[in-house]
Design a protein around this motif. Structure first.
Motif, PDB file in Angstrom:
ATOM      1  N   SER A  85       9.132  -2.048  58.929  1.00 28.04           N
ATOM      2  CA  SER A  85       7.867  -1.798  59.645  1.00 28.04           C
ATOM      3  C   SER A  85       7.708  -0.311  59.956  1.00 28.04           C
ATOM      4  CB  SER A  85       7.818  -2.603  60.944  1.00 28.04           C
ATOM      5  OG  SER A  85       7.861  -3.977  60.663  1.00 28.04           O
ATOM      6  N   GLN A 115       1.876  -7.179  60.993  1.00 30.67           N
ATOM      7  CA  GLN A 115       2.562  -8.465  60.973  1.00 30.67           C
ATOM      8  C   GLN A 115       1.819  -9.506  61.818  1.00 30.67           C
ATOM      9  OE1 GLN A 115       6.720  -8.245  61.849  1.00 30.67           O
ATOM     10  NE2 GLN A 115       6.967 -10.446  61.740  1.00 30.67           N
ATOM     11  N   ASP A 152       2.704  -5.993  56.173  1.00 34.03           N
ATOM     12  CA  ASP A 152       3.931  -6.241  56.933  1.00 34.03           C
ATOM     13  C   ASP A 152       4.094  -7.736  57.169  1.00 34.03           C
ATOM     14  OD1 ASP A 152       6.231  -5.858  58.306  1.00 34.03           O
ATOM     15  OD2 ASP A 152       5.373  -4.607  59.896  1.00 34.03           O
TER      16      ASP A 152
HETATM   17 MG   LIG Z   1       9.287  -5.480  60.754  1.00 36.38          MG
END
Ligand SMILES: [Mg+2]
Ligand SMILES: Nc1ncnc2c1ncn2[C@@H]1O[C@H](COP(=O)(O)OP(=O)(O)O)[C@@H](O)[C@H]1O
Length: 232
Positions: free
Chosen positions: A43, A84, A161
């Motif tokens: 990330s 994410q 992500d």
């Molecule tokens: Mg991550």
């Protein structure tokens, strides 16, 4: 289209380096998976590539433009990131406001905004969600909505992500087939090794903030000793 050289990232001077000496390039339209154990730095790398995190050292060039503060606005139009957690991405009441937000921010006229939103919703098969409230969508719908908000800016590089996290098998298949049909260059951080295999011919494996291995996805995923060494 993306060149990264000797990239080093540290969250604060007291902390250890989170990314160390990362170098790689992405060719136009190439799709590369970024795998590695929790905390490997996936990330962080994506956030550094969109200029959210400022590196301590190294150089990033995107579409021939060197990354620096002065050209950040230009670069952010070239690279789009889908976070994410879609709840971090969707913040306007309705989907149509959310997807149009970036374009309004960049000063596009309302006609163009409408045309682009209509096209992107149709492309992702979510036209029926247009006037729905963002926070009431399902996980899979939110993920596609977040993707729509990024694609509507027509980026050349797409950073994803954990795109399949929290998706049911059907939404996951839908997402993978949509991503497979996009023309963008992609860097996909994922724990989903099957997604990596289906979507990305090449894979980069991070361990402790360094590139531990890199090569054809098939080869890497067959190397169980390597994956075990990387904590996967
Ligand atoms: Mg991550
Ligand atoms: N905002 C932050 N401040 C300090 N350390 C962080 C921050 N975000 C992540 N880290 C640390 O950086 C390392 C890499 O994290 P991350 O990039 O999230 O890894 P991954 O996405 O591969 O799980 C981890 O050790 C994590 O604890």
């Amino acid at each position: 289209m993306l060149h990264v050289k000797n990239l080093t990232v540290q969250y604060s001077p007291a902390d250890p380096l989170v990314l160390q000496d990362i170098s790689f390039s992405l060719e136009p339209a190439e799709r590369v998976a970024l795998i590695g154990a929790n905390g490997a730095g996936k990330s962080t790398l994506l956030l550094t590539l969109i200029g959210v995190i400022k590196p301590q050292g190294g150089a990033i060039t995107l579409g021939g433009i060197p990354m620096n503060q002065e050209r950040l606005r230009e670069l952010r139009q070239l690279a789009g990131m889908v976070f994410q957690d879609p709840d971090n991405q969707l913040f306007m009441p309705t989907l149509v406001d959310d997807i149009g937000f970036g374009l309004r921010n960049y000063g596009f006229d309302e006609k163009t905004i409408e045309v682009r939103i209509t096209a992107i919703l149709a492309q992702l098969g979510i036209s029926h969600l247009k006037n729905r409230l963002s926070h009431k969508l399902s996980g899979g719908e939110k993920r596609l909505a977040a993707l729509a908000g990024v694609l509507v800016m027509e980026p050349s590089l797409l950073l994803l992500d954990e795109p399949s996290a929290f998706l049911d098998p059907r939404s996951r298949r839908t997402l993978i087939s949509i991503l497979a049909g996009l023309p963008q260059t992609m860097l996909v951080a994922t724990h989903d090794l099957e997604l990596a295999r289906d979507l990305c011919p090449r894979t980069m494996l991070l361990k402790g903030g360094r590139v531990f291995a890199e090569g054809p996805t098939q080869d890497l995923l067959q190397d169980h000793t390597l994956l075990e060494h990387a904590g996967l």
